[in-house]
Enzyme design. Structure first.
Site, PDB file in Angstrom:
ATOM      1  N   LYS A  92      22.690  22.149  48.046  1.00  0.00           N
ATOM      2  CA  LYS A  92      22.569  20.969  47.016  1.00  0.00           C
ATOM      3  C   LYS A  92      21.902  19.816  47.855  1.00  0.00           C
ATOM      4  O   LYS A  92      21.538  18.915  46.894  1.00  0.00           O
ATOM      5  CB  LYS A  92      23.926  20.818  46.775  1.00  0.00           C
TER       6      LYS A  92
HETATM    7  C1  LIG Z   1      26.732  25.203  44.319  1.00  0.00           C
HETATM    8  C2  LIG Z   1      26.780  26.668  45.309  1.00  0.00           C
HETATM    9  C3  LIG Z   1      26.434  27.654  44.718  1.00  0.00           C
HETATM   10  C4  LIG Z   1      26.270  27.936  43.429  1.00  0.00           C
HETATM   11  O1  LIG Z   1      25.029  27.302  42.614  1.00  0.00           O
HETATM   12  P1  LIG Z   1      24.794  26.922  41.219  1.00  0.00           P
HETATM   13  O2  LIG Z   1      23.760  26.060  41.192  1.00  0.00           O
HETATM   14  O3  LIG Z   1      26.339  26.216  40.642  1.00  0.00           O
HETATM   15  O4  LIG Z   1      24.873  28.160  40.472  1.00  0.00           O
HETATM   16  C5  LIG Z   1      26.133  28.873  45.645  1.00  0.00           C
HETATM   17  N1  LIG Z   1      26.620  28.707  47.023  1.00  0.00           N
HETATM   18  C6  LIG Z   1      26.856  27.444  47.435  1.00  0.00           C
HETATM   19  C7  LIG Z   1      27.011  27.485  48.930  1.00  0.00           C
HETATM   20  C8  LIG Z   1      26.969  26.323  46.588  1.00  0.00           C
HETATM   21  O5  LIG Z   1      27.236  25.116  47.039  1.00  0.00           O
END
Ligand SMILES: *Cc1c(COP(=O)(O)O)cnc(C)c1O
Length: 469
Positions: A113
């Site tokens: 993210k």
């Molecule tokens: C947020 C997250 C996900 C899921 O991603 P989305 O965009 O919500 O589908 C998967 N793995 C990790 C480590 C995350 O932080």
């Protein structure tokens, strides 16, 4: 480029007009009027670009109301080796020929993210300074969004962050990462409930138009379009790193929760990237896997959400999914509204037997579910065979990715977090302690700062009011 709403009730708006907002004014989600397309000759040119130059090329097609030189400067300031650990930003690690990890988790909070939120922090600061505005970011997190948002916004002028998280349900490391921040513009609110209770509070507060306007409430949840936009870039980057020519196809395996990451893959595909399959991996909360296998989308009640060892995928409904379905139904807002009238009322919809079922089969999406035992096995397999540690979410992607792997098609598994964030499960799987990058050593011993609250939107409103006096 103009932006419209999936529900068809918003006059077209510019990028800057939608940047600071969560839901569109009609309760839908913003999308560009169309996806710009890259042809074969464009791909040959893009292949040679550095990460920031690639990002600028892609983003400038969607953002035409920030002067190009300013946009370039914001991107160059964001995607640096100092912040992401290498000039590649998202390096590709080859496990064996045709099997790769795209490493997206080398930013400050060790999860993918950061790639989007570090840019968002700089975009917000820029736009707020231009408008002489202030913004109070209200968000909900099951772990990684919250810390990535806080690390992106800490110390940014004109921004406060109010982050809701489910009390006691994040990993120890995630909790420490968020709650140890002492920046005066960061407020952690720990809600007695699950992630979806947090998300519902954000929705309720955002639906109070008067409050939202008075306190300049914004969001950085995965429904923020700029986040999706920033994530498109690494699908291109990963494609170029795994191929030699622009006619080859690749498949991506994506551990999915709110459908933000894989939605960016869908957009990349629509832009002309030669993607064969987008392989969606769910954990035990497999509402999305169920949809892609059956055509039936049946969000769960928040009480039915399982707490798993890949907690960032513990969702009952996927907030970005509406954007994909809008494309699937040929961008017909009235069809979309009918489907979501049912979803928003706590129901479901089923595309089986409709003309959209065929479209779904042509969409490039396939899916699967990974359980705790599966992810432990995948972590062991990758460690024993390649000497590489992966985290629990990445393991879900690897497990489901391998199920759909095809001979001759490179499989790129997105690494969404570093193993140290989920150390307990790594220890369980491998019997060893994952290495801690120097920047986060000792984090769990720092004092923690948060406010515990019931799942009550009016209490959260009062808390915000008091902090904005
Ligand atoms: C947020 C997250 C996900 C899921 O991603 P989305 O965009 O919500 O589908 C998967 N793995 C990790 C480590 C995350 O932080």
């Amino acid at each position: 480029m103009r932006y419209i709403s999936t529900r068809g009730g918003m006059p077209p708006r510019t990028f800057r007009e939608i940047l600071l907002e969560g839901l569109a004014t009609d309760g839908g989600l913003a999308l560009p009027e169309s996806y710009p397309r890259y042809e074969a000759a464009d791909l040959a040119r893009l292949r040679k670009l550095s990460y920031p130059d690639l990002a600028f090329d892609i983003l400038s097609r969607y953002i035409d109301d920030i002067p190009a030189a300013d946009l370039k400067a914001l991107i160059d300031k964001t995607y640096t080796a100092a912040v992401f650990g290498s000039d590649d930003i998202t390096p590709l690690k080859t496990l064996e020929p045709g099997l790769h990890l795209l490493q997206l988790s080398n930013g400050p909070t060790l999860a993918f993210k950061d790639v989007a939120l570090q840019l968002l922090g700089n975009l917000f600061e820029y736009v707020l300074a231009k408008n002489q505005g202030e913004l109070n970011i209200l968000g909900a997190t099951s772990g990684d969004t919250g810390s990535a948002a806080e690390y992106a916004m800490r110390g940014k002028r004109g921004v406060r962050v109010f982050m809701l998280s489910p009390l006691g349900k994040m990993s120890r490391f995630q909790t420490a990462q968020m709650f140890s921040l002492t920046d005066p513009n960061i407020y952690n609110i720990a809600v007695r409930g699950v992630f979806d209770d947090c998300q519902d509070i954000v929705k309720q507060v955002s639906n109070d138009e008067a409050f939202k306007t008075r306190y300049a409430i914004g969001t950085v949840n995965s429904i923020n379009w700029a986040r999706v936009l920033a994530q498109i870039v690494y699908y291109f980057k990963g494609y170029f790193a795994a191929t030699k020519s622009d006619t080859e196809q690749v498949s991506f395996a994506v551990p999915s929760g709110n459908f933000g990451n894989i939605l960016a893959g869908h957009v990349a595909l629509r832009m002309g990237l030669p993607v064969r399959r987008l392989i969606l991996a769910s954990n035990e909360n497999n509402v999305l896997d169920e949809f892609f296998r059956s055509g039936c989308y049946r969000p769960r009640a928040s009480a039915d959400v399982h707490q798993t060892s890949s907690p960032s995928m513990d969702i009952s409904k996927a907030s970005n999914f509406e954007r994909f379905v809008f494309d699937l139904v040929g961008r017909d807002a009235s069809t979309l509204r009918k489907l979501w009238a049912s979803v928003d009322g706590g129901g479901s919809f089923d595309l089986a037997g409709t003309p959209f079922a065929a479209k779904l089969r042509e969409s490039g999406f396939v899916s699967g579910t990974s359980t705790h035992a599966d992810r432990i096995a995948a972590m062991r397999w990758v460690h024993q065979r390649f000497g590489v540690m992966i985290d629990t979410h990445t393991a879900d992607g690897v497990k489901v990715g391998l199920e759909h792997r095809e001979a001759g098609v490179p499989l790129i598994c997105l690494e969404t977090a570093q193993p140290v964030k989920f150390a307990d499960t790594v220890r369980e799987a491998l019997g060893v302690e994952p290495a801690s990058p120097p920047a986060v050593r000792g984090l769990e011993n720092l004092p923690q700062r948060f406010e515990a609250m019931d799942a009550d939107a009016s209490a959260v409103k009062r808390y915000i009011e008091q902090r904005c006096r």
